[in-house]
Write a protein that holds these residues in place. Sequence first.
Motif, mmCIF file in Angstrom:
data_model
loop_
_atom_site.group_PDB
_atom_site.id
_atom_site.type_symbol
_atom_site.label_atom_id
_atom_site.label_comp_id
_atom_site.label_asym_id
_atom_site.label_seq_id
_atom_site.Cartn_x
_atom_site.Cartn_y
_atom_site.Cartn_z
ATOM 1 N N ALA A 12 -29.691 -28.880 17.261
ATOM 2 C CA ALA A 12 -29.876 -30.043 18.133
ATOM 3 C C ALA A 12 -29.036 -29.942 19.426
ATOM 4 O O ALA A 12 -29.562 -30.136 20.531
ATOM 5 N N VAL A 13 -27.756 -29.624 19.294
ATOM 6 C CA VAL A 13 -26.898 -29.605 20.481
ATOM 7 C C VAL A 13 -27.336 -28.482 21.431
ATOM 8 O O VAL A 13 -27.514 -28.693 22.641
ATOM 9 N N ASP A 52 -29.723 -17.728 15.039
ATOM 10 C CA ASP A 52 -29.886 -18.800 14.052
ATOM 11 C C ASP A 52 -30.454 -18.221 12.762
ATOM 12 O O ASP A 52 -31.115 -17.174 12.777
ATOM 13 N N VAL A 87 -25.399 -14.014 11.407
ATOM 14 C CA VAL A 87 -24.451 -13.651 10.355
ATOM 15 C C VAL A 87 -24.176 -14.952 9.615
ATOM 16 O O VAL A 87 -23.685 -15.914 10.217
ATOM 17 N N GLY A 92 -23.009 -23.745 15.979
ATOM 18 C CA GLY A 92 -23.502 -23.617 14.609
ATOM 19 C C GLY A 92 -22.965 -24.738 13.729
ATOM 20 O O GLY A 92 -22.075 -25.501 14.126
ATOM 21 N N THR A 123 -21.106 -26.916 10.778
ATOM 22 C CA THR A 123 -19.704 -26.985 10.357
ATOM 23 C C THR A 123 -19.541 -26.265 9.021
ATOM 24 O O THR A 123 -20.244 -26.548 8.059
ATOM 25 N N TYR A 157 -18.383 -13.895 14.512
ATOM 26 C CA TYR A 157 -18.901 -14.040 15.892
ATOM 27 C C TYR A 157 -17.731 -14.032 16.898
ATOM 28 O O TYR A 157 -17.819 -13.417 17.955
ATOM 29 N N ASP A 174 -14.272 -28.601 18.131
ATOM 30 C CA ASP A 174 -15.041 -29.787 17.809
ATOM 31 C C ASP A 174 -15.246 -30.685 19.040
ATOM 32 O O ASP A 174 -14.334 -31.408 19.456
ATOM 33 N N THR A 205 -17.276 -36.317 21.233
ATOM 34 C CA THR A 205 -18.468 -36.980 21.770
ATOM 35 C C THR A 205 -18.460 -38.487 21.568
ATOM 36 O O THR A 205 -18.240 -39.235 22.512
ATOM 37 N N ARG A 264 -29.632 -32.691 11.112
ATOM 38 C CA ARG A 264 -29.246 -31.623 10.202
ATOM 39 C C ARG A 264 -27.717 -31.525 10.092
ATOM 40 O O ARG A 264 -27.164 -31.214 9.035
ATOM 41 N N ASP A 265 -27.038 -31.838 11.200
ATOM 42 C CA ASP A 265 -25.569 -31.851 11.171
ATOM 43 C C ASP A 265 -25.091 -32.843 10.113
ATOM 44 O O ASP A 265 -24.169 -32.558 9.339
ATOM 45 N N LYS A 324 -14.514 -31.542 8.982
ATOM 46 C CA LYS A 324 -14.726 -32.550 10.026
ATOM 47 C C LYS A 324 -13.662 -33.644 9.934
ATOM 48 O O LYS A 324 -13.117 -34.113 10.934
ATOM 49 N N ASP A 334 -26.018 -38.355 19.541
ATOM 50 C CA ASP A 334 -25.037 -37.290 19.387
ATOM 51 C C ASP A 334 -25.203 -36.136 20.373
ATOM 52 O O ASP A 334 -24.275 -35.750 21.071
HETATM 53 N N1 NAD Z 1 -22.221 -34.823 19.150
HETATM 54 C C1 NAD Z 1 -22.502 -33.798 18.425
HETATM 55 O O1 NAD Z 1 -23.629 -33.522 18.221
HETATM 56 C C2 NAD Z 1 -21.383 -32.950 17.915
HETATM 57 C C3 NAD Z 1 -20.075 -33.352 18.145
HETATM 58 C C4 NAD Z 1 -19.035 -32.569 17.695
HETATM 59 C C5 NAD Z 1 -19.309 -31.391 17.033
HETATM 60 N N2 NAD Z 1 -20.585 -31.040 16.775
HETATM 61 C C6 NAD Z 1 -20.793 -29.819 16.007
HETATM 62 O O2 NAD Z 1 -21.670 -28.961 16.714
HETATM 63 C C7 NAD Z 1 -22.372 -28.185 15.755
HETATM 64 C C8 NAD Z 1 -23.868 -28.249 16.082
HETATM 65 O O3 NAD Z 1 -24.347 -29.582 15.887
HETATM 66 P P1 NAD Z 1 -25.917 -29.831 15.835
HETATM 67 O O4 NAD Z 1 -26.100 -31.312 15.815
HETATM 68 O O5 NAD Z 1 -26.593 -29.018 16.858
HETATM 69 O O6 NAD Z 1 -26.263 -29.263 14.377
HETATM 70 P P2 NAD Z 1 -27.649 -28.620 13.904
HETATM 71 O O7 NAD Z 1 -27.598 -28.636 12.414
HETATM 72 O O8 NAD Z 1 -28.813 -29.242 14.571
HETATM 73 O O9 NAD Z 1 -27.560 -27.114 14.453
HETATM 74 C C9 NAD Z 1 -26.737 -26.155 13.897
HETATM 75 C C10 NAD Z 1 -27.529 -24.865 13.799
HETATM 76 O O10 NAD Z 1 -26.636 -23.829 13.393
HETATM 77 C C11 NAD Z 1 -27.362 -22.947 12.583
HETATM 78 N N3 NAD Z 1 -26.402 -22.118 11.871
HETATM 79 C C12 NAD Z 1 -25.592 -22.452 10.844
HETATM 80 N N4 NAD Z 1 -24.803 -21.406 10.520
HETATM 81 C C13 NAD Z 1 -25.109 -20.411 11.372
HETATM 82 C C14 NAD Z 1 -24.634 -19.094 11.539
HETATM 83 N N5 NAD Z 1 -23.673 -18.610 10.757
HETATM 84 N N6 NAD Z 1 -25.164 -18.339 12.537
HETATM 85 C C15 NAD Z 1 -26.136 -18.836 13.343
HETATM 86 N N7 NAD Z 1 -26.639 -20.080 13.206
HETATM 87 C C16 NAD Z 1 -26.132 -20.850 12.243
HETATM 88 C C17 NAD Z 1 -28.218 -23.854 11.729
HETATM 89 O O11 NAD Z 1 -29.308 -23.183 11.178
HETATM 90 C C18 NAD Z 1 -28.636 -24.911 12.747
HETATM 91 O O12 NAD Z 1 -29.862 -24.589 13.368
HETATM 92 C C19 NAD Z 1 -22.029 -28.735 14.369
HETATM 93 O O13 NAD Z 1 -21.018 -27.955 13.800
HETATM 94 C C20 NAD Z 1 -21.481 -30.088 14.693
HETATM 95 O O14 NAD Z 1 -20.571 -30.572 13.710
HETATM 96 C C21 NAD Z 1 -21.636 -31.788 17.212
#
Ligand code: NAD
Length: 509
Positions: free
Chosen positions: A92-93, A152, A189, A238, A240, A273, A313, A316, A348-349, A362, A428
């Motif tokens: 998503a992000v 991914d 990975v 990726g 958490t 990574y 982290d 947000t 999904r997060d 988290k 988010d």
């Molecule tokens: N506001 C926010 O959205 C926000 C704030 C703070 C932190 N985060 C962190 O940012 C990260 C991304 O958030 P999101 O909402 O996009 O989550 P998301 O679940 O939509 O996307 C995460 C992606 O990472 C992929 N993934 C997981 N492990 C992987 C790996 N080892 N290698 C490659 N890809 C991998 C998953 O398949 C998924 O597509 C999360 O860790 C989340 O906690 C998000």
Amino acid sequence: MYQKKPGVFMADWWDADGNRHRKQFATSAAAREHEHRETALAHAERAGREMKLAARTGSVKTSGVKRSSKTETGTIEPAKGKLGVMIPGMGAVATTFVAGVEAIRKGLAKPIGSLTQMGTVRLGKRTDGRSPKVKEFVPLAGLDDLVFTGWDIFEDNMYEAASNAGVLDYRLLEQLKPFLSTITPRAAVFDHNYVKKIDGPNVKKGKTKMDLAEQLRDDIRDFGKTSGASRLITMWCGSTESYIEPTEAHQSVKSFEKALRENDEMIAPSMIYAYASLMEGVPFANGAPNLTVDLPVMLELSRKNEAPICGKDFKTGQTLMKTVLAPAFKARLLGLSGWYSTNILGNRDGEVLDDPGSFKTKEESKLGVLEHILQPGLYPELYGNMYHKVRINYYPPRGDNKEGWDNIDIFGWLGYPMQIKVDFLCRDSILAAPIVLDLVLFLDLAKRTSELRGLGIQEWLSFYFKSPMTPPGLYPEHDLFIQLMKLKNTLRHLKGEELITHLGLEYYD
Ligand SMILES: NC(=O)c1ccc[n+]([C@@H]2O[C@H](COP(=O)([O-])OP(=O)(O)OC[C@H]3O[C@@H](n4cnc5c(N)ncnc54)[C@H](O)[C@@H]3O)[C@@H](O)[C@H]2O)c1
């Protein structure tokens, strides 16, 4: 401080000359105290030396705020050519960020929330009327120069992944489809043990974790060549990963490489990574709360290969509000008896954070904030007994549109209690995307700046993180406005402008 084995705790610090030291203790408290004392001594020693040097060369006024032209421009290389952005985790992000950049490039939307695109920096006195845009003040890459790749565990391209994430309106996505469909994920990975709630087919195979690191390094080199980028950045978006604490394997490049070859289970995918990027001299930012680059091995590599690092982290929604409100309570000496924070989210997060291991990672990141801002040690009557609780509940109907509630119990004059309720209906990824953009551009700036590129941790980017990285023994600044001042003063410093202290006596001379 880290635990070497049960009952053996290592204080770990750098002296004023940049040499690393370690000493063994029987308790974690004793090791931590020793580390804090030595770090404070080193800082004092360094500050003393700087002042002496400044007095000798006349480059800094004794007030400590003016910089000579020696440390100024000329040390920042121009942002020539394309900047390649590599994103582990195309969820998503990541997709909201890349789709947003393309929408802005096409003139379909504005970069709201981005300091690099919309922010300004005041220079000189309030009466000078000089407030250029950040992107005009320091040489940043332009949005047209950004090119993207990612990894991914799922095979969806960025258009499909953005559609699944459900953050952006489909009419906007349709206009961006030709571009987003071209960005397909490289094999990841991944280790299911670190992210228990998901699994996918697009995963690299290798006998050892070192083999996997080598494959990532090949990907990085390949993208560098095929994209024609002159510079690269890695941005972890990726999932958490499960909570872990640093071990002996994370303490140096030598021990980490041995652990990679031996498939040490304490090496999480995100660390592989980070290792691959830093070995390739590529800066790395960590948007999740995993340790990833917040480890001595990564600091060592980052400094050696002049590849800046920052994390962890993205700050947000709820924590952003916390780091605005808590400094206000402290500024007015209002007490805090309790702060209860809860969230519902359905992306999904949220699903990943439903696993206790990922949630613990988290939780740690979210909990540290109040302790550091309110300093209960300094203000025991106000903050010595505060109760802080954070909850995250996975609730699918909400998708990416999180709701964060805070109930805050404060007390004022004569101890009379009051309450504040915050109900933040946020999005988010809409809050995270401009942070990703700013971090990409600022980390690239750091890499091109002689004064920053060898520092390792870029603490001036704390503004963007819930749990900002600092060197061992140095507590992080969480207050959003101190963080913003630190960021803007860093930019002023790099350009040889006077730092702004807000003293302001000169207006009354
Ligand atoms: N506001 C926010 O959205 C926000 C704030 C703070 C932190 N985060 C962190 O940012 C990260 C991304 O958030 P999101 O909402 O996009 O989550 P998301 O679940 O939509 O996307 C995460 C992606 O990472 C992929 N993934 C997981 N492990 C992987 C790996 N080892 N290698 C490659 N890809 C991998 C998953 O398949 C998924 O597509 C999360 O860790 C989340 O906690 C998000």
